[in-house]
Structure formats: structure tokens, C-alpha cells
Design a protein around this motif. Structure first.
Motif, mmCIF file in Angstrom:
data_model
loop_
_atom_site.group_PDB
_atom_site.id
_atom_site.type_symbol
_atom_site.label_atom_id
_atom_site.label_comp_id
_atom_site.label_asym_id
_atom_site.label_seq_id
_atom_site.Cartn_x
_atom_site.Cartn_y
_atom_site.Cartn_z
ATOM 1 N N MET A 1 -21.667 72.348 -25.730
ATOM 2 C CA MET A 1 -22.006 71.581 -26.572
ATOM 3 C C MET A 1 -23.299 70.950 -26.469
ATOM 4 S SD MET A 1 -20.024 67.665 -27.396
ATOM 5 C CE MET A 1 -18.983 68.377 -28.642
ATOM 6 N N PRO A 2 -24.206 70.807 -27.698
ATOM 7 C CA PRO A 2 -25.507 70.256 -27.538
ATOM 8 C C PRO A 2 -25.594 69.049 -27.034
ATOM 9 C CG PRO A 2 -25.030 71.297 -29.688
ATOM 10 C CD PRO A 2 -23.793 71.472 -28.944
ATOM 11 N N PHE A 3 -26.545 68.450 -26.500
ATOM 12 C CA PHE A 3 -26.935 67.144 -26.038
ATOM 13 C C PHE A 3 -28.484 66.881 -26.325
ATOM 14 C CE2 PHE A 3 -28.724 64.049 -22.949
ATOM 15 C CZ PHE A 3 -27.788 63.321 -23.029
ATOM 16 N N ILE A 4 -28.657 65.597 -27.104
ATOM 17 C CA ILE A 4 -29.949 65.324 -27.396
ATOM 18 C C ILE A 4 -30.152 63.692 -27.024
ATOM 19 C CG2 ILE A 4 -31.687 64.591 -29.139
ATOM 20 C CD1 ILE A 4 -30.134 66.921 -30.871
ATOM 21 N N GLU A 5 -31.053 63.577 -26.080
ATOM 22 C CA GLU A 5 -31.454 62.182 -25.829
ATOM 23 C C GLU A 5 -32.230 61.435 -26.802
ATOM 24 O OE1 GLU A 5 -33.156 59.893 -21.878
ATOM 25 O OE2 GLU A 5 -32.642 61.920 -21.565
ATOM 26 N N VAL A 6 -31.660 60.169 -27.079
ATOM 27 C CA VAL A 6 -32.408 59.241 -28.195
ATOM 28 C C VAL A 6 -32.793 57.941 -27.588
ATOM 29 C CG1 VAL A 6 -31.671 60.590 -30.277
ATOM 30 C CG2 VAL A 6 -30.291 58.531 -29.205
ATOM 31 N N ASP A 7 -33.676 57.314 -27.995
ATOM 32 C CA ASP A 7 -34.236 56.069 -27.393
ATOM 33 C C ASP A 7 -33.136 55.075 -28.184
ATOM 34 O OD1 ASP A 7 -35.361 53.869 -26.735
ATOM 35 O OD2 ASP A 7 -37.058 53.879 -27.892
ATOM 36 N N PRO A 8 -32.479 54.384 -27.377
ATOM 37 C CA PRO A 8 -31.383 53.479 -27.931
ATOM 38 C C PRO A 8 -31.899 52.060 -28.397
ATOM 39 C CG PRO A 8 -31.420 53.298 -25.708
ATOM 40 C CD PRO A 8 -32.128 54.289 -26.006
ATOM 41 N N ALA A 9 -33.445 51.731 -28.272
ATOM 42 C CA ALA A 9 -33.882 50.379 -28.397
ATOM 43 C C ALA A 9 -33.546 50.166 -29.929
ATOM 44 C CB ALA A 9 -35.393 50.591 -28.224
ATOM 45 N N GLN A 13 -29.450 46.093 -33.455
ATOM 46 C CA GLN A 13 -30.133 45.089 -34.627
ATOM 47 C C GLN A 13 -30.618 45.687 -35.665
ATOM 48 O OE1 GLN A 13 -33.437 43.292 -32.247
ATOM 49 N NE2 GLN A 13 -32.137 42.609 -30.586
ATOM 50 N N ARG A 14 -30.533 46.929 -35.896
ATOM 51 C CA ARG A 14 -30.913 47.828 -37.027
ATOM 52 C C ARG A 14 -29.757 47.800 -37.822
ATOM 53 N NH1 ARG A 14 -31.206 52.869 -39.386
ATOM 54 N NH2 ARG A 14 -33.132 53.156 -40.480
ATOM 55 N N CYS A 15 -29.931 47.915 -39.270
ATOM 56 C CA CYS A 15 -28.846 48.119 -40.185
ATOM 57 C C CYS A 15 -28.766 49.472 -40.415
ATOM 58 C CB CYS A 15 -28.847 47.372 -41.253
ATOM 59 S SG CYS A 15 -27.697 47.633 -42.588
ATOM 60 N N PRO A 16 -27.651 50.318 -40.394
ATOM 61 C CA PRO A 16 -27.751 51.589 -40.778
ATOM 62 C C PRO A 16 -27.755 51.922 -42.274
ATOM 63 C CG PRO A 16 -25.474 50.789 -39.767
ATOM 64 C CD PRO A 16 -26.466 49.705 -39.871
ATOM 65 N N ARG A 17 -27.483 50.972 -42.955
ATOM 66 C CA ARG A 17 -27.346 51.057 -44.612
ATOM 67 C C ARG A 17 -28.714 50.812 -45.061
ATOM 68 N NH1 ARG A 17 -24.174 46.807 -47.803
ATOM 69 N NH2 ARG A 17 -22.067 47.926 -46.960
ATOM 70 N N GLY A 48 -23.548 52.637 -32.626
ATOM 71 C CA GLY A 48 -23.212 53.942 -32.505
ATOM 72 C C GLY A 48 -23.661 54.833 -33.865
ATOM 73 N N ALA A 49 -23.375 54.209 -34.959
ATOM 74 C CA ALA A 49 -23.948 55.055 -36.168
ATOM 75 C C ALA A 49 -25.374 55.139 -35.956
ATOM 76 C CB ALA A 49 -23.549 54.105 -37.224
ATOM 77 N N ASN A 50 -26.289 53.987 -35.523
ATOM 78 C CA ASN A 50 -27.569 54.334 -35.354
ATOM 79 C C ASN A 50 -28.224 55.459 -34.515
ATOM 80 O OD1 ASN A 50 -28.610 52.537 -37.378
ATOM 81 N ND2 ASN A 50 -28.168 50.918 -36.089
ATOM 82 N N ILE A 51 -27.482 55.515 -33.431
ATOM 83 C CA ILE A 51 -27.653 56.623 -32.340
ATOM 84 C C ILE A 51 -27.521 57.681 -33.138
ATOM 85 C CG2 ILE A 51 -26.942 57.279 -30.181
ATOM 86 C CD1 ILE A 51 -26.944 54.420 -28.968
ATOM 87 N N ALA A 52 -26.323 58.004 -33.621
ATOM 88 C CA ALA A 52 -26.002 59.090 -34.248
ATOM 89 C C ALA A 52 -26.966 59.688 -35.198
ATOM 90 C CB ALA A 52 -24.446 59.128 -34.813
ATOM 91 N N THR A 53 -27.540 58.796 -36.074
ATOM 92 C CA THR A 53 -28.689 59.010 -37.075
ATOM 93 C C THR A 53 -29.719 59.521 -36.356
ATOM 94 O OG1 THR A 53 -27.788 57.556 -38.733
ATOM 95 C CG2 THR A 53 -29.924 58.299 -38.870
ATOM 96 N N ARG A 54 -30.134 58.692 -35.271
ATOM 97 C CA ARG A 54 -31.478 59.373 -34.508
ATOM 98 C C ARG A 54 -31.133 60.609 -33.970
ATOM 99 N NH1 ARG A 54 -33.490 53.855 -31.372
ATOM 100 N NH2 ARG A 54 -33.933 52.790 -33.235
ATOM 101 N N GLY A 55 -29.888 60.856 -33.320
ATOM 102 C CA GLY A 55 -29.790 62.417 -33.090
ATOM 103 C C GLY A 55 -29.668 63.291 -33.960
ATOM 104 N N ALA A 56 -29.178 63.026 -35.014
ATOM 105 C CA ALA A 56 -29.393 63.981 -36.196
ATOM 106 C C ALA A 56 -30.626 64.417 -36.719
ATOM 107 C CB ALA A 56 -28.286 63.608 -37.323
ATOM 108 N N THR A 57 -31.448 63.252 -36.738
ATOM 109 C CA THR A 57 -32.873 63.561 -37.150
ATOM 110 C C THR A 57 -33.673 64.308 -36.065
ATOM 111 O OG1 THR A 57 -33.454 61.297 -36.574
ATOM 112 C CG2 THR A 57 -32.766 61.786 -38.947
#
Length: 60
Positions: A1-9, A13-17, A48-57
Motif C-alpha cells: 500500500m502506498p504511503f504519503i506523508e503530509v503536513d498536518p498543520a 481548523q480548515r473547512c474541507p468544504r 481526516g478529510a483535510n489530510i486525505a485531500t492533501r494526500g490525494a493532491t
């Protein structure tokens, strides 16, 4: 399974919408409520939604 590290900062506090980031979006530890668009829910789910979006991009 691929793994990508993203900045959780600021992911809790960020709205995923709408993308609005503000400390006031998270007045309590457990609850998120966007001051711009009104999206509300558990802070961990929002982060979690924001981290998933950062990982996808980052994958591209």
C-alpha cells in the motif's frame, strides 16, 4: 500500500468544504463549526478529510 506523508498543520481548523481556515472554527476540542459556510461535525473527521485531500493532491 502506498504511503504519503503530509503536513498536518491547521487540518483541524480548515473547512474541507470552503477552505476557510480560522482558529474560531474549532472552539472546543471535539467539535468543528466553519464560520464561513456553516459546515459542522467532529473535529477529527474534519481533520481526516483535510489530510486525505492533501494526500490525494500530493500523489499527483
Amino acid at each position: 500500500m502506498p504511503f504519503i506523508e503530509v503536513d498536518p498543520a491547521y487540518t483541524s481548523q480548515r473547512c474541507p468544504r470552503c477552505g476557510h481556515t480560522e482558529r474560531a472554527n474549532r472552539l472546543t476540542r471535539d467539535h468543528f463549526h466553519c464560520r464561513r459556510c456553516g459546515l459542522a461535525g467532529p473535529a477529527d473527521h474534519v481533520a481526516g478529510a483535510n489530510i486525505a485531500t492533501r494526500g490525494a493532491t500530493a500523489w499527483v
